[in-house]
Design an enzyme around this catalytic site. Structure first.
Site, short mmCIF file in Angstrom:
data_model
loop_
_atom_site.label_atom_id
_atom_site.label_comp_id
_atom_site.label_asym_id
_atom_site.label_seq_id
_atom_site.Cartn_x
_atom_site.Cartn_y
_atom_site.Cartn_z
N LYS A 237 -19.63 -10.77 18.23
CA LYS A 237 -20.02 -10.05 17.01
C LYS A 237 -18.82 -9.93 16.08
CE LYS A 237 -23.73 -7.70 19.41
NZ LYS A 237 -24.30 -6.45 19.96
N GLU B 253 -27.01 -11.94 32.10
CA GLU B 253 -27.28 -10.56 31.71
C GLU B 253 -28.57 -10.10 32.36
OE1 GLU B 253 -27.31 -9.77 27.36
OE2 GLU B 253 -29.35 -9.03 27.71
N ASP C 146 -26.81 -4.75 31.30
CA ASP C 146 -26.96 -4.43 29.88
C ASP C 146 -27.73 -3.13 29.66
OD1 ASP C 146 -26.57 -5.11 27.14
OD2 ASP C 146 -28.69 -5.66 27.02
N ARG D 233 -3.38 -8.00 -2.51
CA ARG D 233 -4.69 -7.58 -2.02
C ARG D 233 -5.16 -8.48 -0.86
NH1 ARG D 233 -5.82 -3.27 -1.90
NH2 ARG D 233 -6.37 -3.69 0.25
N LYS E 198 -28.75 -14.65 28.34
CA LYS E 198 -29.12 -13.31 27.88
C LYS E 198 -30.63 -13.14 27.90
CE LYS E 198 -26.27 -11.48 25.10
NZ LYS E 198 -25.39 -11.04 24.03
#
Lengths: 284, 284, 284, 284, 284, 284
Positions: F133, F199, F220, F98, F165
């Site tokens: 992410k 960004e 963005d 597994r 950002k």
């Protein structure tokens, strides 16, 4: 800004290393309720780095030690200056003393040596950069110390920029791969954020490397004359980095050749610990 | 003899530190099937320490690198001597190169500096000892390097011998406890195997300390004259250790005073990495 | 004084071991806002050790549990005595209960067994010492417990004193090395702070060992008569340690032979957990 | 079957704990090229557990020690039986000896005590089960030892079965929640694979618990007479577990009452290390 | 209830992973004394899980960030809802943002997908259960998320219930062991608290499994018709679990067959991160 | 090339997580000497990633399992293809199954989703890049999987490139610092090897950012039309990256606007595990 998790791991490991079974001396000699006021004092001039790490060692040893910072990382100090004040149970303060000092002395040594190099090249375009010749397990801290000294960090690890060095080129050559083409292919395989730097040993290698549109060309172990020639030849098509056995005696001359970056392994591999002491000023 | 678990932990941490996401350069430039034969070569003379750690880094990087040792820890070498041969996938050899070198260079630097001190006191009764001023996380390795250089280890940590230093005595004094009595009580609280050492700053403290039947008395920052007086005064009732700012220029004179032990913090906190290089001799 | 880093590592590991995925019972049965007041109560008399470790388990489980200590490590208690009070969210208190109890029960068991041995030799010169027969991973804590019981610690690990035992002597003999000379050489190789102890099985080995100027001679598995003979023979030239299968029934007689140290493996390898309970006195 | 990762973590930690800076004795006394053949020999009869852990300690110390097992975990042995043979560099064998013995002695002690309890209830329906009163950090190994002794494991941790004990019931009561209803709700919140067990102190609690359709009812600290009454009352509607201060003297009588499970905390919290020794048979 | 030690380990590791050498952007761009107020806002509807883990990341990054929770794990939210408010030094908040979001988005994704399955089977006897198809290293957190979504946990690991699957049966068959007998023997070897579950692929295997008195029979990859037949055949003699490729489109029909448990690997291995954002509302 | 230390840490942690106390099923059901031959088989088509991690799980579980790779990371496969063959003790193979599958399925899912995006933009200048992410603790492995799928890695962590950002810009604005100047200052503070990316949310921000000589400008959540306008406006003065909610349905159109890089969070945060199975083909 040092990552908290990284600092705590280093400090915790160091405290455990220095007292796997406790502090025999304090347990045998120092009353459990004795108090210590102490000062972190400079015994020689320098540029501070790692005072937060020093404070963290005092905190993590337990017992509720409090540290007040009078100076901050990056500050210059003279012999005799008080950098921080410490107050807490004597067993805690004395138990953490060596670990706390080892860290701040070593980091301040790196910052101070860096600051000397930075001062030596003042007025030129050159930045002083560190290398990967750091102490295993302490890279994040030593890199921070270089910044405290006004230096610049080079790539942090093998994972965040390409640096093709002599041994890579030797392997490429043995594999029968052309350098320019290999570098062009490499560019397509790396993150668009990754810098591409190549080390050359001779001036006649420069054009092949520039043809691959590299970001930085490192001139390794070049004479001052060849460095100047190299800078002229590159003519802004890439950053130029000088490297190889540069020290305080030679760094100003190297900077005068017009290079953009001077990387100095000695900042981290040959810095000596600066002499900072912990003076117990009161105990009750 | 280094503990395997300790070496593997240091090396594994260092390899992860230097390549958290892999080796961009090798992945982008070096063919997966390229082979590297390489030699660990001395660029300056010295005394070897950490060659097994170098080899372990090459093993733990993966890929099946093989290392053949031509010299062993403790051996002397000259510039140009080949210390070890390495053979394996080029990506593995070049990926581990910096970590492996950082470790062996640093440890060999410690051994070499130690050996110089040991040579300087040849013919005297003095042994050269290290201190707790080691690199956090690397104490076991640096202590090994001191032994490779012919030096002697001092206590390893706070847990294995009592060393009452100035700050302890300051706290004791502030607590109103008499030194001799405090030391006698301490003896009953520590393991029968634990050494009891006390640091004094002045000759007039010697008798109070000896009265407590200590094992070693450390004379800290004494003049040569006072050291000789101290040795005479102790007269074999305890070992005598000299400490405090001793370096290669002064160590022979200190040894000539008749002390038993000279502890030198610089062995570990001011040693520079020795210049050892990895030359790729063949790649195919 | 237990090293904070060591205690936290043991407690954190134990909590994770006992609840890798949380506490099914509390989550299914105990309201999230239920409160628990509880008392750590002795069910039998003993000598306390590890109450700070108990408290740390309650803290590290999270939720803001508060622990008030009524007794301290080293204190004697009777059945029915309240050792500490605990207050916090019921899920936290009950979730940490078993881990906290396992630690304090085991350590108090060690302290209590030690105290019994210490009491048995009261009035003699003998100190009761532990051995390296400790629970893997818990040595620092068990050694602390021995001290709480009035016992003395032996060397902590292989790294901090020389102890030449039967198997070492067997290897030496097979290697054709003379014992006295080997021990003299050993003395020069170890830190000046390291104790040199040798185990002998027969009286006729004593002189060869003393000739090497050892610090302690261990008489292993000697009859009471031979112990007394050994003490007389050594005559203060070294400390004398008795070892080998000594228990509460025999320890007083062993001490009466005049030995300096009696090491008892059973203190840590055969102590049973003392019966301490956590009584929930109120919950709301 | 012990998880490899778990065993290696325990053994590695134990080896580092016992030799943070190496083995002073071996380094000072034992020639680097000395060889040791040794036998793991039983000094008293018992049931073996942890011989693979013993072997793993010999392997992980480094140096290439080889271990040949003559007996396997779960085997019975008599005093004098050779359990395993060990061959390797003397420094490695002697350096790992204590750690390896500490582990196998402790685990074999657990297995042997378990086997005695299992033998005492032979012919009854009762299984002998362990508890969570295990050594912090060693639960997986001690549970394995219980199985080697023919015992049965109870739930492994707080995460894999519900066990509502006196303190949980006290909190529930203080929260004004009805027991039967609380247990029924609990059943819906736990995995369908989770066992639901409730501890009762008095016979008059039995029906309320059974009404919630629990899987096991634990009769805690019941007299033999009450246990028999309880078994009759439960009448197969749940498993019946007896617990509370049961030992070798009482376990057979408890089993005769017809209970399904007898849990004995002493298996792990009061087992003494069994006497196994490492005899160096040859060294060259 | 998540184990604190487990959460802290995951969060600490993630923070170190995302900033091994600090946050270049914040250090270069954000003033050290800039402050950030921020809101964790839902960009789409869902069921919350992991908000405490989000908060813990903000705490453990250092600097004294404070988090106020407006919603709790298990709460439903709509797009635009504010889940939590965050206030602290801008460098800390922005430095922890991605790690904190990665955790809460992923866990909320699992909870939301679970809630959808749970809603789809409302009114039936079926519980929705997860599987061991979890993200390595995050099982405890993902299992918690499943509970937040109203789902039920299956066994947590290989250590806490028996699940005999196709590959086990294949090995048994190749070993020539009869299934019913093997299962009966297995029952005697596992804890009395351990659940015994067997997976079958065909209806004709059901009786052999039931004959061994298993607790749950899993019907793997059965048609709806066969599931209904299986439920009727089992007739309450064991729990019936359906498994194999069930998704939101089919889960209601599966539940309608009368099974007790529906295990859905997709809950953890195919959940997508839910869109939650961190809006900086003020900075000064 | 994955760092060995990183892979081993992930795999070891996963194995311990999945079997803290061993594998109940194998121990109870599978004979200790049963053998398993097995095949890793694709149940659906895809692009392979993590097969070496799969193999490492089989090795690290212990017992001597051998894995033969028929396909390599980066290879495409169809449903039914055999990817690797496994042979070893049945308890080891089934115990690691597994964990090994969870890793290779997840990584292959990432590679396959990446490959689909890469195929969709074939013939354009755009590279498909991942984001931060990623799954906490698995970033190095997931980034490797993206490369296996033909994708390109973005910066690896906060430590190796600047990415300013929206939240950074909001803090800057609140601090009253001008953007262009702040970015120019930032350039002097970061390593010369560090990429500077900013960004923007609107076209009117583009010139201020370009004026600071950034390396990449990220547009963005731009419309396709605005993306094309932005590309034209930038006109090669920086790389152009498109980001924000791009998926397989829109990626080709985005690429057609002429952007250099398209970053897609879904590659790692929304990939589902690919269906790969382990078929036991023989057991004896």
């Amino acid at each position: 800004m040092l990552t908290r998790a990284v600092v705590d791991e280093v400090v915790t490991r160091a405290l455990a290393e220095d007292a796997p079974w406790g502090d025999l001396t304090c347990e045998a000699l120092v009353p459990a309720d004795a108090w210590a006021d102490a000062a972190l004092v400079a015994r020689e001039p320098g540029t501070l780095a790692g005072v937060d790490v020093f404070a963290r060692a005092m905190e993590l040893v337990g017992g509720g030690v409090e540290v007040t910072l009078l100076l901050r990382d990056g500050d210059r100090f003279e012999a005799g200056d008080v950098i921080a004040r410490v107050a807490g149970p004597a067993r805690s303060v004395l138990g953490a003393e060596r670990v706390a000092l080892n860290l701040v002395q070593r980091l301040t040594g790196v910052a101070t040596l860096t600051a000397a190099h930075v001062a030596a090249v003042a007025g030129t375009r050159a930045r002083i950069a560190d290398t990967r010749k750091t102490t295993p397990g302490l890279r994040a801290l030593e890199r921070h110390a270089v910044r405290c000294g006004g230096g610049s960090n080079h790539r942090f690890s093998l994972s965040d920029a390409v640096m093709a060095k002599d041994n890579h080129l030797a392997v490429l050559q043995a594999s029968g791969v052309g350098l320019t083409e290999a570098l062009r292919t490499a560019r397509t395989r790396i993150p668009h954020t990754a810098h591409l730097e190549v080390e050359v040993d001779r001036l006649d290698q420069v054009e092949a490397v520039l043809a691959a549109d590299v970001d930085t060309i490192m001139l390794d172990n070049f004479s001052l004359e060849d460095l100047a020639t190299g800078v002229a030849q590159v003519a802004g098509r890439a950053l130029v980095e000088a490297s190889g056995g540069i020290d305080l005696g030679t760094v100003a001359a190297v900077a005068a050749t017009g290079v953009d970056v001077i990387s100095v392994g000695a900042l981290t591999h040959a810095a000596r610990a600066l002499d900072l002491g912990l003076d117990v000023t009161t105990g009750a």
